[in-house]
Design a protein around this motif. Structure first.
Motif: not given
Length: 507
Positions: A272-274, A305-318, A438-442, A470-472
């Motif tokens: 829904n957003s990133v 940070i990817y929001d799917y409503g009831d679920k969430c995903m984060v992808f970290e690149t270093r 909004g996120s399920r991550d800290h 920006p939050l898209l």
């Protein structure tokens, strides 16, 4: 990016005319093509360097497949690959420079492509329009509409299209995902993908000579034509870190991990957003030169940070050194003796599941004790060939639709980053932004770990601040942004005729 696009003025009218004269005419009906279960399948491997070598090895090692063509814009590299196949099989493939020659050969059953990212979609669409099945390396596309075009082409022409996210064929991952689906660690609403992988500078931004043995017109294909110069020292591989051709590690390593994360979360749609933050930082500090400009223009450190409503995903690149990482949580779940950490962590109500390697997953309880392990590799190429023979796309481990969804995650993250590239913020300002997301991550804990990563590598964020995108918000069905015209303007790239990838409604 604008400066690079102006290099299109170097394109000679004569080159355009010559290329147009040989453009494929596949927009009508695909040639009916198939093979009986006992037939030897003829294939063309397109792109023989790097990952392409794995394709060649996979097919030339089988008795039921013949590598009939090697396609590469570098004749020396192509002929060397032909030598290797001939030595192994006793049959010499034909080398060609232009992939369109393969599409005109009715005897070829399928193509397997490991070109740079900017060629993936057009290569696949043209192949399927010509009645050939296609194995396409990840990411399946260079932008979101290209992925949709591949999905549409596979459906319209009845072609088998596999994506090179090979973890989908590995028993370790398949069994671990089933364990999640069966409630092995309780309900799971959040997953974190990791690409902690050292990436050195690709060299200073400048003007460099194009290797004389490379047909740069064909190499560039759909991308702007920058001849007679490169802006990076090395033509090969380092294109990953320039957005005209690659998608950074968000689109290089990312599709493996975000694909597994979606799978384990049971998500088969766009988010829904990133929102993305990060930067291409650290190379100035390494050289003690504040004026140093790396030739890459994708982020080397990025959090999406990817929001799917009831679920969430984060992808970290270093992309900086992670040898002395102080991330206690990450080090506990991965091998703390290794610098690179590539994988996914699933957070359940009763424990965690960690994809540590392509062939190894570990389940932990909430106290960090190992409760189950999953191991084993598979044959992703063999899975593809089985579907080529059965003519059943449902036999594929990773079809075009799955590849499209996972590649799109990279594109969405990068668009947010590109739009925020000049929005330099302090750590305090970044915290203020992320506290409202909004996120399920800290979110702040993840930010603090990212800040510490920069500090561990001598990057002073007061001098080299991070960029905050920006939050898209995104419409998963229409595949457009709902709150940013600027984001929609860079959803799809400009093509250089005749290397034009059609949209999904025109394949």
């Amino acid at each position: 990016m604008t400066a690079q696009r102006t290099r299109r003025q170097f394109l000679q009218d004569s080159m355009l005319a010559a290329a147009a004269a040989t453009a494929p005419m596949f927009s009508g009906r695909a040639r009916a093509q198939g093979a009986s279960p006992n037939d030897r399948l003829l294939c063309a491997v397109i792109g023989c360097r790097g990952r392409g070598g794995s394709h060649i090895d996979a097919y030339s090692g089988r008795k039921d497949v013949e590598v009939a063509y090697i396609v590469d814009v570098d004749e020396k590299a192509g002929q060397n690959a032909c030598n290797g196949v001939e030595k192994r099989t006793g049959r010499r493939p034909k080398w060609v420079k232009d992939l369109r020659e393969v599409f005109d050969d009715k005897s070829v059953h399928f193509i397997s492509t490991a070109t740079p990212n900017h060629w993936h979609a057009l290569c696949g669409v043209w192949a399927m329009q010509a009645g050939k099945d296609a194995y396409i390396e990840k990411p399946i596309s260079h932008d979101i509409p290209e992925g949709a075009a591949l999905v549409a082409a596979a459906k319209k022409y009845g072609r088998i299209c596999q994506v090179g996210t090979q973890c989908r064929s590995n028993p370790a991952i398949r069994n671990a995902m089933q364990f999640l689906a069966d409630g092995g660690i309780g309900p799971v609403g959040f997953a974190r993908g990791l690409c902690y992988k050292r990436r050195k500078s690709i060299g200073a931004l400048g003007d460099y000579r194009i290797p004389a043995e490379v047909d740069f017109n064909l190499w560039s294909g759909p991308a702007p034509y920058t001849e007679p110069k490169l802006t990076r020292p090395n033509l090969h591989y380092d294109w990953h870190w320039q957005r005209l051709y690659g998608n950074g590690d968000s689109g290089n390593q990312g599709p493996h991990q975000t694909d597994i994360a979606r799978w384990g979360l049971g998500i088969n749609r766009h988010p829904n957003s990133v929102i993305t933050y990060g930067g291409r930082l650290g190379y100035q500090a390494e050289r003690n030169d504040p004026n140093y400009v790396d030739a890459g223009d994708t982020a080397n450190t990025e959090v999406a940070i990817y929001d799917y409503g009831d679920k969430c995903m984060v992808f970290e690149t270093r992309g900086l050194s992670v040898d002395n990482s102080a991330d206690i949580e990450i080090n506990t779940m991965f091998d703390s003796t290794k610098g690179n950490k590539i994988g996914v962590i699933f957070y359940g109500t009763e424990g965690y599941l960690v994809q540590r390697e392509y062939t190894h997953c570990v389940a932990y309880d909430l106290k960090g004790q190992v409760v189950k392990e999953f191991k084993g590799g598979g044959d992703h190429y063999g899975n593809f060939l089985g579907a080529v023979r059965s003519r059943k796309s449902q036999d594929l481990s990773s079809d075009a639709f799955q590849g499209h969804l996972s590649a799109a995650l990279a594109h969405l993250a990068n668009i947010s980053y590109y739009l925020g590239e000049n929005n330099k913020v302090s750590v305090k300002e970044a915290r203020a932004v992320l506290e409202k997301v909004g996120s399920r991550d800290h979110n702040i804990v993840t930010l603090n770990r990212t800040v510490r990563h920069f500090q561990d590598n001598g990057v002073g964020l007061d001098r080299y601040p991070i960029s905050m995108g920006p939050l898209l918000t995104f419409d998963p069905q229409k595949e457009v942004f709902t709150n940013s015209d600027a984001a929609n303007r860079i959803l799809h790239r400009e093509y250089r005729p005749p290397f034009v990838c059609p949209t999904a409604d025109k394949v």
